[in-house]
Motif scaffolding. Structure first.
Motif, mmCIF file in Angstrom:
data_model
loop_
_atom_site.group_PDB
_atom_site.id
_atom_site.type_symbol
_atom_site.label_atom_id
_atom_site.label_comp_id
_atom_site.label_asym_id
_atom_site.label_seq_id
_atom_site.Cartn_x
_atom_site.Cartn_y
_atom_site.Cartn_z
ATOM 1 N N THR A 217 43.890 20.932 18.407
ATOM 2 C CA THR A 217 44.653 19.905 19.180
ATOM 3 C C THR A 217 45.225 18.342 19.390
ATOM 4 O OG1 THR A 217 44.484 21.499 20.859
ATOM 5 C CG2 THR A 217 45.984 22.577 19.532
ATOM 6 N N SER A 218 43.083 18.588 19.675
ATOM 7 C CA SER A 218 42.085 17.365 20.597
ATOM 8 C C SER A 218 41.524 16.964 19.719
ATOM 9 C CB SER A 218 42.929 17.384 21.937
ATOM 10 O OG SER A 218 42.562 15.930 22.624
ATOM 11 N N PRO A 219 40.939 16.129 18.366
ATOM 12 C CA PRO A 219 41.781 14.747 18.421
ATOM 13 C C PRO A 219 43.439 14.881 17.943
ATOM 14 C CG PRO A 219 39.829 14.283 17.229
ATOM 15 C CD PRO A 219 39.889 15.835 17.708
ATOM 16 N N ALA A 220 44.381 14.507 17.975
ATOM 17 C CA ALA A 220 45.769 14.463 16.626
ATOM 18 C C ALA A 220 45.062 14.277 15.761
ATOM 19 C CB ALA A 220 46.735 13.239 17.454
ATOM 20 N N ASP A 221 45.305 14.393 14.194
ATOM 21 C CA ASP A 221 44.653 13.794 13.015
ATOM 22 C C ASP A 221 44.982 12.537 12.573
ATOM 23 O OD1 ASP A 221 43.666 14.228 10.213
ATOM 24 O OD2 ASP A 221 46.352 14.171 9.842
ATOM 25 N N GLY A 222 43.897 11.944 12.229
ATOM 26 C CA GLY A 222 43.787 10.222 11.896
ATOM 27 C C GLY A 222 44.085 9.471 13.190
ATOM 28 N N SER A 223 44.239 9.822 14.619
ATOM 29 C CA SER A 223 43.659 8.727 15.365
ATOM 30 C C SER A 223 42.044 8.297 15.772
ATOM 31 C CB SER A 223 44.004 10.377 16.734
ATOM 32 O OG SER A 223 43.240 10.806 17.215
ATOM 33 N N THR A 224 42.560 7.559 16.891
ATOM 34 C CA THR A 224 40.590 6.708 17.109
ATOM 35 C C THR A 224 40.139 7.201 18.492
ATOM 36 O OG1 THR A 224 42.010 4.818 15.729
ATOM 37 C CG2 THR A 224 39.917 5.216 17.539
ATOM 38 N N VAL A 225 39.717 7.955 18.779
ATOM 39 C CA VAL A 225 39.238 8.362 20.383
ATOM 40 C C VAL A 225 38.147 7.375 20.675
ATOM 41 C CG1 VAL A 225 39.193 10.433 19.514
ATOM 42 C CG2 VAL A 225 37.133 9.638 19.116
ATOM 43 N N LYS A 276 31.342 15.738 23.145
ATOM 44 C CA LYS A 276 30.312 15.831 21.873
ATOM 45 C C LYS A 276 30.200 14.650 22.188
ATOM 46 C CE LYS A 276 28.400 15.526 18.061
ATOM 47 N NZ LYS A 276 26.697 15.996 17.501
ATOM 48 N N GLU A 277 28.436 13.640 21.979
ATOM 49 C CA GLU A 277 28.571 12.370 22.499
ATOM 50 C C GLU A 277 29.162 11.664 21.171
ATOM 51 O OE1 GLU A 277 24.855 11.873 23.550
ATOM 52 O OE2 GLU A 277 25.046 13.365 25.321
ATOM 53 N N LEU A 278 29.346 10.718 21.080
ATOM 54 C CA LEU A 278 30.226 10.239 19.971
ATOM 55 C C LEU A 278 29.164 9.196 20.060
ATOM 56 C CD1 LEU A 278 34.331 10.758 20.649
ATOM 57 C CD2 LEU A 278 32.933 11.938 19.626
ATOM 58 N N SER A 279 29.332 8.581 18.465
ATOM 59 C CA SER A 279 28.764 7.210 17.531
ATOM 60 C C SER A 279 28.735 6.656 16.949
ATOM 61 C CB SER A 279 26.907 7.508 17.340
ATOM 62 O OG SER A 279 27.343 8.467 16.598
ATOM 63 N N GLU A 280 29.577 5.274 16.888
ATOM 64 C CA GLU A 280 29.983 4.247 16.595
ATOM 65 C C GLU A 280 29.989 4.670 14.788
ATOM 66 O OE1 GLU A 280 31.320 -0.423 16.175
ATOM 67 O OE2 GLU A 280 29.690 0.313 16.828
ATOM 68 N N GLY A 281 31.368 5.143 14.079
ATOM 69 C CA GLY A 281 31.418 5.111 13.331
ATOM 70 C C GLY A 281 31.482 6.002 12.596
ATOM 71 N N THR A 282 31.624 7.925 13.474
ATOM 72 C CA THR A 282 31.830 9.113 13.053
ATOM 73 C C THR A 282 33.100 9.917 13.402
ATOM 74 O OG1 THR A 282 29.267 9.164 14.421
ATOM 75 C CG2 THR A 282 30.808 10.692 13.903
ATOM 76 N N THR A 283 33.169 10.757 12.420
ATOM 77 C CA THR A 283 34.311 11.063 11.770
ATOM 78 C C THR A 283 34.290 12.056 12.031
ATOM 79 O OG1 THR A 283 35.345 9.231 10.431
ATOM 80 C CG2 THR A 283 36.424 11.210 9.803
ATOM 81 N N ALA A 284 35.263 12.763 12.842
ATOM 82 C CA ALA A 284 35.031 14.519 13.004
ATOM 83 C C ALA A 284 35.825 15.186 11.721
ATOM 84 C CB ALA A 284 35.595 14.883 14.308
ATOM 85 N N THR A 285 35.447 16.183 11.314
ATOM 86 C CA THR A 285 35.843 17.231 10.386
ATOM 87 C C THR A 285 36.799 18.410 10.261
ATOM 88 O OG1 THR A 285 34.280 18.600 9.582
ATOM 89 C CG2 THR A 285 34.004 16.677 8.570
#
Length: 290
Positions: A217-225, A276-285
Motif C-alpha cells: 500500500t505504501s509506496p504506490a507503484d511507480g512513485s518517488t520517495v 528502511k534506510e534509503l540510499s539514492e538510486g534504490t528501487t523497491a520490489t
C-alpha cells in the motif's frame, strides 16, 4: 465332566505352547508346564486357577502371555486311566502398546505428531506397536469433515514393531492420495491376537492449498520517495490456515534480483510494515510471503 460315578481322582495339567502348538521349554530345556494336579474325585469337578499367584500350582505357566494347553484325565477306583482330554486357550493380560510418533509431508523433515496440524501435500504417519503375545491387526480410520466419508487402511508392521502409513489422506474409492481442502480425522486401532484393542487419540489434519495474497500500500507503484528513512506498508491475507511470516528484499535498478537475499519477518497480522534506510538510486520490489 466324566461319565462314571466311581471316579477316584480327576487330574489337570497346564503348559505353554508356541504359535505352532509346540511345547515351550525353559532355559534348562524342560517344558514350561505344571505337574498333574488333583482337581476332583467325582463325575462333576471344577478348579479355580489364580493367575500369577505364587501359591497356585500352575503359577509358572502364567508368568508370560501366550497360548496355553489344558489337559484333563480321570482315574477310577480300579486304577484305570482315561484318555487325556485337551483344549488350548490364549492368556493375555494387557492391551497392545500403541504409539503414534511423527508425521511427514512429502520430502520435508519429520515432525512430532500433534492433535491438530496443517498440511499442503500428501503426508505419512509413523509410530510403534507392541504386545506381549502378538499383533493381529493395525487399522487406520480416516474420516473427512462431518460427513460419513470414511476410509479404513491396514497398516503393515515390521518385525521390530515399527510402522508407517503413507499417501495420506486417501480417496475412499480408489485408495489414492486425495488432496482436497478440508479437515481429515485419523484414529488408529491396534488389536492383539487375543482380541484386546488399543485406540490412539484422534488426530486432525487440515489441508490448505490456497496461496496467501500480499499487497503493497505504501509506496504506490511507480512513485518517488524522498528522505533517508521510509516506512513500507501493506496487507497480508490467507483464507486457509493464516499467515505466519512474510519476506522482502530490495534490488537496485539493473541488478540481478536472484542474487539478493530475502529478509524474513514473522507475523500473524493481516498487515505488514517496516522502516528502511534509503540510499539514492534504490528501487523497491514487491514483498513475498514465505
Amino acid at each position: 465332566s466324566t461319565s462314571s460315578s466311581k471316579i477316584a481322582e480327576v487330574q489337570m495339567k497346564l503348559s505353554c505352547l508356541d504359535d505352532e502348538d509346540n511345547p515351550i521349554n525353559d532355559a534348562e530345556g524342560n517344558p514350561v508346564a505344571s505337574e498333574w494336579v488333583n482337581v476332583g474325585d467325582t463325575d462333576k469337578w471344577n478348579h479355580i486357577v489364580v493367575f500369577q499367584s505364587a501359591d497356585d500350582e500352575f503359577n509358572k505357566v502364567f508368568t508370560v502371555e501366550g497360548k496355553k494347553k489344558v489337559e484333563v484325565r480321570a482315574i477310577d477306583a480300579a486304577g484305570n486311566m482315561s484318555e487325556i482330554f485337551t483344549k488350548t486357550f490364549l492368556y493375555d493380560t494387557d492391551s497392545p502398546n500403541l504409539a503414534v510418533q511423527t508425521y511427514k509431508m512429502g520430502d520435508d523433515a519429520e515432525q512430532a505428531i500433534k492433535n491438530n496440524f496443517f498440511i499442503s501435500k500428501g503426508f505419512s504417519i509413523s509410530g510403534t506397536v507392541e504386545d506381549g503375545y502378538g499383533i493381529e491387526s493395525l487399522i487406520l480410520k480416516q474420516t473427512k469433515g462431518e460427513e460419513a466419508d470414511t476410509v479404513e487402511i491396514t497398516i503393515p508392521v515390521d518385525n521390530n514393531g515399527n510402522w508407517t502409513i503413507e499417501n495420506l489422506p486417501r480417496n475412499n474409492t480408489t485408495n489414492e492420495v486425495l488432496l482436497e481442502t478440508g479437515v481429515y480425522s485419523f484414529v488408529i486401532t491396534a488389536k492383539d491376537l487375543a482380541g484386546k484393542e488399543e485406540k490412539s487419540a484422534i488426530y486432525k489434519a487440515e489441508i490448505d492449498r490456497d496461496k496467501p495474497v500480499v499487497t503493497i500500500t505504501s509506496p504506490a507503484d511507480g512513485s518517488t520517495v524522498s528522505g533517508t528513512n521510509f516506512r513500507f506498508t501493506g496487507t497480508l491475507n490467507d483464507e486457509g490456515t493464516g499467515v505466519t511470516s512474510y519476506s522482502y528484499k530490495f534490488v537496485k535498478a539493473g541488478a540481478n534480483k536472484n542474487t539478493v537475499a530475502w529478509t524474513p519477518e514473522n507475523t500473524t497480522s493481516d498487515e505488514w510494515s517496516f522502516y528502511k534506510e534509503l540510499s539514492e538510486g534504490t528501487t523497491a520490489t514487491s514483498s513475498s510471503l514465505c
